[in-house]
Scaffold this motif. Structure first.
Motif, PDB file in Angstrom:
ATOM      1  N   CYS A  17      10.971 -55.433  11.115  1.00  0.00           N
ATOM      2  CA  CYS A  17      11.397 -56.508  10.482  1.00  0.00           C
ATOM      3  C   CYS A  17      12.436 -56.384   9.213  1.00  0.00           C
ATOM      4  O   CYS A  17      13.518 -56.989   9.172  1.00  0.00           O
ATOM      5  N   SER A  18      12.550 -55.336   8.432  1.00  0.00           N
ATOM      6  CA  SER A  18      13.470 -55.073   7.400  1.00  0.00           C
ATOM      7  C   SER A  18      14.886 -54.756   8.122  1.00  0.00           C
ATOM      8  O   SER A  18      15.720 -55.004   7.421  1.00  0.00           O
ATOM      9  N   LEU A  21      16.216 -58.187   9.051  1.00  0.00           N
ATOM     10  CA  LEU A  21      16.458 -58.778   7.770  1.00  0.00           C
ATOM     11  C   LEU A  21      17.782 -58.072   7.031  1.00  0.00           C
ATOM     12  O   LEU A  21      18.413 -59.102   6.490  1.00  0.00           O
ATOM     13  N   LYS A  25      20.892 -60.074   6.219  1.00  0.00           N
ATOM     14  CA  LYS A  25      21.490 -60.087   4.749  1.00  0.00           C
ATOM     15  C   LYS A  25      23.154 -59.608   4.845  1.00  0.00           C
ATOM     16  O   LYS A  25      23.811 -60.414   3.951  1.00  0.00           O
ATOM     17  N   PHE A  37      15.202 -59.653   0.229  1.00  0.00           N
ATOM     18  CA  PHE A  37      14.010 -59.910   0.591  1.00  0.00           C
ATOM     19  C   PHE A  37      12.982 -59.004  -0.010  1.00  0.00           C
ATOM     20  O   PHE A  37      13.481 -58.262  -0.193  1.00  0.00           O
ATOM     21  N   TYR A  38      11.736 -59.372   0.269  1.00  0.00           N
ATOM     22  CA  TYR A  38      10.847 -58.727  -0.679  1.00  0.00           C
ATOM     23  C   TYR A  38       9.309 -58.684   0.231  1.00  0.00           C
ATOM     24  O   TYR A  38       9.103 -59.784   0.914  1.00  0.00           O
ATOM     25  N   LEU A  39       8.740 -57.625   0.301  1.00  0.00           N
ATOM     26  CA  LEU A  39       7.394 -57.453   0.823  1.00  0.00           C
ATOM     27  C   LEU A  39       6.483 -57.978  -0.292  1.00  0.00           C
ATOM     28  O   LEU A  39       6.580 -57.329  -1.364  1.00  0.00           O
ATOM     29  N   VAL A  40       5.390 -58.824  -0.157  1.00  0.00           N
ATOM     30  CA  VAL A  40       4.923 -59.350  -1.155  1.00  0.00           C
ATOM     31  C   VAL A  40       3.383 -59.406  -0.574  1.00  0.00           C
ATOM     32  O   VAL A  40       3.039 -59.061   0.639  1.00  0.00           O
ATOM     33  N   ASP A  57       0.370 -61.302   9.667  1.00  0.00           N
ATOM     34  CA  ASP A  57       1.710 -61.264   8.843  1.00  0.00           C
ATOM     35  C   ASP A  57       1.760 -60.250   7.815  1.00  0.00           C
ATOM     36  O   ASP A  57       0.691 -60.095   7.303  1.00  0.00           O
ATOM     37  N   ASP A  59       3.908 -60.977   5.242  1.00  0.00           N
ATOM     38  CA  ASP A  59       4.213 -61.856   3.835  1.00  0.00           C
ATOM     39  C   ASP A  59       5.710 -61.305   3.227  1.00  0.00           C
ATOM     40  O   ASP A  59       5.666 -60.789   2.206  1.00  0.00           O
ATOM     41  N   LEU A  60       6.582 -61.395   4.108  1.00  0.00           N
ATOM     42  CA  LEU A  60       8.015 -61.046   3.412  1.00  0.00           C
ATOM     43  C   LEU A  60       8.664 -62.489   3.311  1.00  0.00           C
ATOM     44  O   LEU A  60       8.383 -63.571   3.750  1.00  0.00           O
ATOM     45  N   CYS A  61       9.245 -62.228   2.050  1.00  0.00           N
ATOM     46  CA  CYS A  61       9.881 -63.498   1.602  1.00  0.00           C
ATOM     47  C   CYS A  61      11.429 -62.967   0.870  1.00  0.00           C
ATOM     48  O   CYS A  61      11.351 -62.023   0.687  1.00  0.00           O
TER      49      CYS A  61
END
Length: 61
Positions: A17-18, A21, A25, A37-40, A57, A59-61
């Motif tokens: 996913c990174s 993204l 970006k 984006f951040y992994l939260v 999931d 929780d990437l936002c």
């Protein structure tokens, strides 16, 4: 029953996913947009859970 997703399994998806993204970006940056984006949440803390053999999931936002 909920269980923790093994770290090596969740890590594989985080890397995938990174990469996607980061491509998005860069494309947006070329068009003049700055995004990040951040992994939260549970993904950031390596505490990802799932119900039985269902999906999870990150929780990437």
């Amino acid at each position: 029953m909920y269980s923790y997703v093994p770290k090596n399994e969740s890590r594989r998806f985080i890397i995938f996913c990174s990469d996607k993204l980061n491509q998005l970006k860069q494309d947006l940056k070329n068009k003049g947009y700055e995004v990040d984006f951040y992994l939260v949440g549970s993904g950031m803390k390596n505490l990802v859970t799932r119900n039985e053999n269902e999906s999870f999931d990150l929780d990437l936002c």
